[in-house]
Design a protein around this motif. Structure first.
Motif, PDB file in Angstrom:
ATOM      1  N   ARG A 152       0.813  -1.210   0.000  1.00 60.36           N
ATOM      2  CA  ARG A 152       0.000   0.000   0.000  1.00 60.36           C
ATOM      3  C   ARG A 152       0.851   1.267   0.000  1.00 60.36           C
ATOM      4  NH1 ARG A 152      -4.444  -1.637   4.667  1.00 60.36           N
ATOM      5  NH2 ARG A 152      -4.902  -3.727   3.890  1.00 60.36           N
ATOM      6  N   ILE A 153       2.131   1.128   0.016  1.00 59.53           N
ATOM      7  CA  ILE A 153       3.015   2.292   0.042  1.00 59.53           C
ATOM      8  C   ILE A 153       3.444   2.634  -1.374  1.00 59.53           C
ATOM      9  CG2 ILE A 153       5.295   3.119   0.759  1.00 59.53           C
ATOM     10  CD1 ILE A 153       5.000   1.641   3.319  1.00 59.53           C
ATOM     11  N   GLY A 154       3.300   3.914  -1.717  1.00 59.85           N
ATOM     12  CA  GLY A 154       3.776   4.363  -3.002  1.00 59.85           C
ATOM     13  C   GLY A 154       5.180   4.932  -2.900  1.00 59.85           C
ATOM     14  N   HIS A 155       5.793   5.174  -4.060  1.00 54.55           N
ATOM     15  CA  HIS A 155       7.128   5.796  -4.108  1.00 54.55           C
ATOM     16  C   HIS A 155       8.157   4.972  -3.346  1.00 54.55           C
ATOM     17  CE1 HIS A 155       4.920   9.237  -5.663  1.00 54.55           C
ATOM     18  NE2 HIS A 155       4.204   9.283  -4.550  1.00 54.55           N
ATOM     19  N   VAL A 156       8.125   3.643  -3.494  1.00 54.72           N
ATOM     20  CA  VAL A 156       9.075   2.788  -2.770  1.00 54.72           C
ATOM     21  C   VAL A 156      10.512   3.137  -3.152  1.00 54.72           C
ATOM     22  CG1 VAL A 156       9.867   0.407  -2.466  1.00 54.72           C
ATOM     23  CG2 VAL A 156       7.414   0.911  -2.512  1.00 54.72           C
ATOM     24  N   GLY A 157      10.752   3.360  -4.442  1.00 54.20           N
ATOM     25  CA  GLY A 157      12.100   3.698  -4.877  1.00 54.20           C
ATOM     26  C   GLY A 157      12.590   5.004  -4.285  1.00 54.20           C
ATOM     27  N   ALA A 158      11.726   6.028  -4.259  1.00 54.71           N
ATOM     28  CA  ALA A 158      12.110   7.327  -3.702  1.00 54.71           C
ATOM     29  C   ALA A 158      12.389   7.222  -2.208  1.00 54.71           C
ATOM     30  CB  ALA A 158      11.007   8.351  -3.956  1.00 54.71           C
ATOM     31  N   LEU A 197      16.355  15.091   3.299  1.00 56.06           N
ATOM     32  CA  LEU A 197      15.283  15.797   4.008  1.00 56.06           C
ATOM     33  C   LEU A 197      14.084  16.052   3.091  1.00 56.06           C
ATOM     34  CD1 LEU A 197      14.291  17.251   6.554  1.00 56.06           C
ATOM     35  CD2 LEU A 197      15.458  19.317   5.716  1.00 56.06           C
ATOM     36  N   LEU A 198      14.348  16.553   1.887  1.00 55.70           N
ATOM     37  CA  LEU A 198      13.256  16.838   0.943  1.00 55.70           C
ATOM     38  C   LEU A 198      12.510  15.566   0.565  1.00 55.70           C
ATOM     39  CD1 LEU A 198      14.999  19.449  -1.412  1.00 55.70           C
ATOM     40  CD2 LEU A 198      13.332  19.891   0.411  1.00 55.70           C
ATOM     41  N   GLY A 199      13.260  14.499   0.350  1.00 54.01           N
ATOM     42  CA  GLY A 199      12.629  13.234  -0.023  1.00 54.01           C
ATOM     43  C   GLY A 199      11.784  12.650   1.089  1.00 54.01           C
ATOM     44  N   ILE A 200      12.291  12.692   2.317  1.00 52.55           N
ATOM     45  CA  ILE A 200      11.536  12.161   3.455  1.00 52.55           C
ATOM     46  C   ILE A 200      10.255  12.957   3.666  1.00 52.55           C
ATOM     47  CG2 ILE A 200      11.588  11.902   5.977  1.00 52.55           C
ATOM     48  CD1 ILE A 200      14.600  11.246   5.651  1.00 52.55           C
ATOM     49  N   MET A 201      10.359  14.274   3.558  1.00 54.23           N
ATOM     50  CA  MET A 201       9.170  15.111   3.741  1.00 54.23           C
ATOM     51  C   MET A 201       8.119  14.836   2.663  1.00 54.23           C
ATOM     52  SD  MET A 201      11.035  18.719   4.771  1.00 54.23           S
ATOM     53  CE  MET A 201       9.503  19.632   4.870  1.00 54.23           C
ATOM     54  N   ALA A 202       8.573  14.526   1.455  1.00 51.72           N
ATOM     55  CA  ALA A 202       7.644  14.371   0.332  1.00 51.72           C
ATOM     56  C   ALA A 202       7.049  12.967   0.241  1.00 51.72           C
ATOM     57  CB  ALA A 202       8.355  14.715  -0.970  1.00 51.72           C
ATOM     58  N   PHE A 203       7.830  11.924   0.546  1.00 53.16           N
ATOM     59  CA  PHE A 203       7.403  10.566   0.211  1.00 53.16           C
ATOM     60  C   PHE A 203       7.162   9.640   1.402  1.00 53.16           C
ATOM     61  CE2 PHE A 203      10.182  11.948  -3.382  1.00 53.16           C
ATOM     62  CZ  PHE A 203       9.169  12.095  -4.328  1.00 53.16           C
ATOM     63  N   LEU A 204       7.812   9.857   2.530  1.00 55.50           N
ATOM     64  CA  LEU A 204       7.711   8.895   3.633  1.00 55.50           C
ATOM     65  C   LEU A 204       6.385   9.068   4.376  1.00 55.50           C
ATOM     66  CD1 LEU A 204       9.233   6.666   5.179  1.00 55.50           C
ATOM     67  CD2 LEU A 204      10.058   8.455   6.738  1.00 55.50           C
ATOM     68  N   PRO A 205       5.569   8.025   4.487  1.00 55.72           N
ATOM     69  CA  PRO A 205       4.316   8.140   5.247  1.00 55.72           C
ATOM     70  C   PRO A 205       4.592   8.181   6.749  1.00 55.72           C
ATOM     71  CG  PRO A 205       4.621   5.881   4.493  1.00 55.72           C
ATOM     72  CD  PRO A 205       5.735   6.679   3.881  1.00 55.72           C
ATOM     73  N   GLU A 206       3.722   8.859   7.465  1.00 54.76           N
ATOM     74  CA  GLU A 206       3.873   8.949   8.913  1.00 54.76           C
ATOM     75  C   GLU A 206       3.274   7.709   9.579  1.00 54.76           C
ATOM     76  OE1 GLU A 206       5.418   9.484  11.510  1.00 54.76           O
ATOM     77  OE2 GLU A 206       5.229  11.672  11.658  1.00 54.76           O
ATOM     78  N   THR A 207       3.819   7.342  10.714  1.00 59.22           N
ATOM     79  CA  THR A 207       3.286   6.224  11.482  1.00 59.22           C
ATOM     80  C   THR A 207       2.333   6.744  12.545  1.00 59.22           C
ATOM     81  OG1 THR A 207       5.165   6.352  12.994  1.00 59.22           O
ATOM     82  CG2 THR A 207       5.361   4.834  11.148  1.00 59.22           C
ATOM     83  N   GLU A 208       1.532   5.847  13.066  1.00 60.24           N
ATOM     84  CA  GLU A 208       0.591   6.232  14.106  1.00 60.24           C
ATOM     85  C   GLU A 208       1.335   6.501  15.407  1.00 60.24           C
ATOM     86  OE1 GLU A 208      -3.124   4.166  16.473  1.00 60.24           O
ATOM     87  OE2 GLU A 208      -2.826   3.746  14.346  1.00 60.24           O
ATOM     88  N   ARG A 209       0.999   7.573  16.085  1.00 62.82           N
ATOM     89  CA  ARG A 209       1.679   7.959  17.319  1.00 62.82           C
ATOM     90  C   ARG A 209       1.003   7.319  18.521  1.00 62.82           C
ATOM     91  NH1 ARG A 209       1.993  14.405  17.006  1.00 62.82           N
ATOM     92  NH2 ARG A 209       3.037  14.073  19.018  1.00 62.82           N
ATOM     93  N   ASP A 210       1.814   6.908  19.472  1.00 69.50           N
ATOM     94  CA  ASP A 210       1.306   6.317  20.706  1.00 69.50           C
ATOM     95  C   ASP A 210       1.443   7.368  21.811  1.00 69.50           C
ATOM     96  OD1 ASP A 210       0.568   4.831  22.846  1.00 69.50           O
ATOM     97  OD2 ASP A 210       2.187   3.357  22.720  1.00 69.50           O
ATOM     98  N   HIS A 211       0.402   8.148  22.029  1.00 70.75           N
ATOM     99  CA  HIS A 211       0.460   9.234  23.008  1.00 70.75           C
ATOM    100  C   HIS A 211       0.538   8.707  24.438  1.00 70.75           C
ATOM    101  CE1 HIS A 211      -0.299  12.337  19.995  1.00 70.75           C
ATOM    102  NE2 HIS A 211      -1.215  11.526  19.483  1.00 70.75           N
TER     103      HIS A 211
END
Length: 522
Positions: free
Chosen positions: A18-24, A192-206
């Motif tokens: 389900r993740i896009g931009h795997v190469g990036a 930094l630019l690549g992570i901000m653009a392509f990496l999905p965020e994980t669910e936070r455990d508050h």
């Protein structure tokens, strides 16, 4: 979300399908990995130039290396907790940004105090980069491609420290030592630019609690151990009060950390993580591999420069094929890892590494360049065959919710193994050189058969001060050569010691295209 995966950074990531931009994503996290891995060794060859520029003594300039290692070692274990609490993408952005800024500050430092502070910041921010990149790749790629993912990740982790001295020597020679740190700027910005653009965020455990006492005890233990290892040789080890105090502090704090771990309701490290046999055995093996990885690199440059009179640039180029061997092996093993038992591949790697060290046991100050290159390539191939399948099998039976935390432990054990290995071989080198010098000198007398030999050079005559100094220099050179051989022999036995542990690793089930249930959000 399923209970097995609730609140975990590793499990909260979307499955690979389900993740896009795997190469990036792969390129971005690899840039971050290479950037951090290079900095473990790239500054080594620049130290003499930095020492003069910053008006530091030999003892003081070593803090440029020590401060980075200590900070990185202390901040590696909490990576999993911080990723769970704040989100893995957010933590990755902070780490890359902070590391890049700290690198620029190191490049413009004008005093030793500034340099040490900025290197501490580098270590603090850089500690999370390697475990985060490993957990991201494990979650981005499906289980049947974990071997290939770990091959890519391993290239950055293993080749970075190996090629660091070569790149550092080139930048220092052609430009100046500040470029050793400026080189991180383009890598950092792109990552930094690549992570901000392509990496999905994980669910936070508050609700995730942070065990401050456990973290403090582990941090002090690691810091005290690192200080003891770094300063032990300089201060004559346990003949120094400082070393004794640091040893007691490290042991006491580590004991308190263990008590806290097994008695606290929400410990810094969950004890359940060690119930996984492959992870526990894998941590021991990577500790031993860490000894081989950087201890050899700590010995070969002075061997080539001091005993064989190689210049810095030539030394870097002779050592470079070792990294090439590692890279080739990782690419090959990435294709083989799903076809062969991973334990067999690790065994082949250990055999190659042991054979290369056996070759080094035969080194003399007149060893040929081809022998140096050949042994380096073989060792590089061995390390490549070890690292990829070991990284894969260590995490193969581990619940996804523990991945980021376990990746931090994996990096920590490799770094601690490297630190202990370097300290031990350097201490043995100094001690055995003195012992060998004394034993050889006993046979160097004006009445000995060796001194009466017709082939004995006249400038080694003990009858003159100049001749005596020249003779003593040659005795020291030969004593050092024997001491180096003793170190290579020790590392060969350490390599062979890891082989029986392979029998304790469980063979993972053959991967399929199915995504583990624990990794799929409900």
């Amino acid at each position: 979300m399923s209970s097995a995966a609730a609140g975990s950074p590793g499990a909260a990531a979307a499955p690979a399908g389900r993740i896009g931009h795997v190469g990036a994503i792969t390129v971005c996290v690899m840039l971050a990995t290479i950037m951090q891995a290079l900095d473990t060794t790239i500054a080594n060859v620049a130290l003499p130039h930095m020492q003069g520029s910053l008006s530091a003594t030999q003892d003081q300039i070593s803090w440029v290396l020590t401060s980075y290692i200590v900070a990185a070692a202390i901040m590696t274990p909490p990576t999993g907790v911080l990723a769970a609490k704040f989100g893995r993408k957010r933590l990755f952005i902070w780490a890359v940004s902070g590391f890049t800024v700290a690198s620029m500050l190191c490049g413009i430092a004008t005093s030793l105090e500034e340099m040490v502070v900025f290197r501490l910041l580098q270590g603090v921010f850089g500690a999370a980069l390697v475990p985060l990149s490993q957990s991201v790749l494990l979650d981005t790629y499906p289980r049947e491609k974990h071997g290939q993912a770990m091959a890519l990740w391993g290239v950055g982790v293993m080749v970075g420290p190996i090629l660091g001295p070569t790149l550092g020597g080139y930048l220092t020679e052609v430009y100046n030592w500040r470029w050793v740190f400026y080189i991180n700027l383009p890598f950092g910005i792109l990552a930094l630019l690549g992570i901000m653009a392509f990496l999905p965020e994980t669910e936070r455990d508050h609700k995730r609690r942070f065990d401050i006492f456990g973290f403090a005890m582990l941090s002090i233990a690691i810091g005290a151990l690192q200080m003891m290892l770094d300063r032990g040789e300089l201060l004559d080890w346990f003949g120094s009060t400082e070393i004794i105090i640091e040893t007691v502090v490290a042991g006491t704090c580590f004991a308190l950390f263990l008590v806290q771990t097994f008695t606290h309701q929400h410990p810094f490290l969950e004890p359940a993580i060690f119930h996984d046999r492959n992870l526990s055995i894998g941590l021991i093996i990577i500790f031993l591999v860490g000894v081989i990885l950087l201890a050899t690199m700590a010995l070969l440059p002075p061997y080539l420069q001091n005993l064989m009179d190689y210049p810095v640039i030539a030394t870097g180029f002779i050592l470079a094929p070792r990294g090439v061997g590692t890279m080739v092996a990782m690419m090959v093993v990435g294709k083989l890892i799903n076809r062969f038992d991973q334990r067999v591949l690790i065994g082949i790697g250990l055999a190659l590494a042991a054979y290369s060290l056996w070759q080094m046991v035969g080194f003399t100050p007149d060893v040929s360049q081809w022998t140096l290159v050949e042994s380096g390539i073989i060792q590089g191939l061995g390390l490549g065959f070890i690292f990829v399948p070991l990284s894969t099998i260590t995490f193969s039976t581990l619940a996804p919710r523990y991945r980021t935390e376990a990746a931090g432990l994996f990096s920590l054990m490799r770094n601690v193994g490297s630190s202990i290995g370097i300290s031990v071989v350097i201490a043995m080198l100094s001690r055995n050189t003195q012992i060998n010098h004394s034993e050889i000198a006993e046979h160097v007398t004006p009445y000995g058969m060796m001194m009466q030999s017709p082939w004995m050079p006249s400038f080694w005559s003990p009858a003159t001060q100049i001749g005596l100094a020249a003779l003593n220099g040659e005795v020291t050179r030969q004593a050092s050569a024997i001491a180096y051989v003793d170190d290579f022999l020790l590392m060969m036995w350490v390599t062979l010691l890891a082989a029986p542990l392979l029998l304790l690793l469980r063979k993972p089930r053959r991967a399929t295209g199915e995504i583990p249930a624990a990794a799929i959000p409900d």
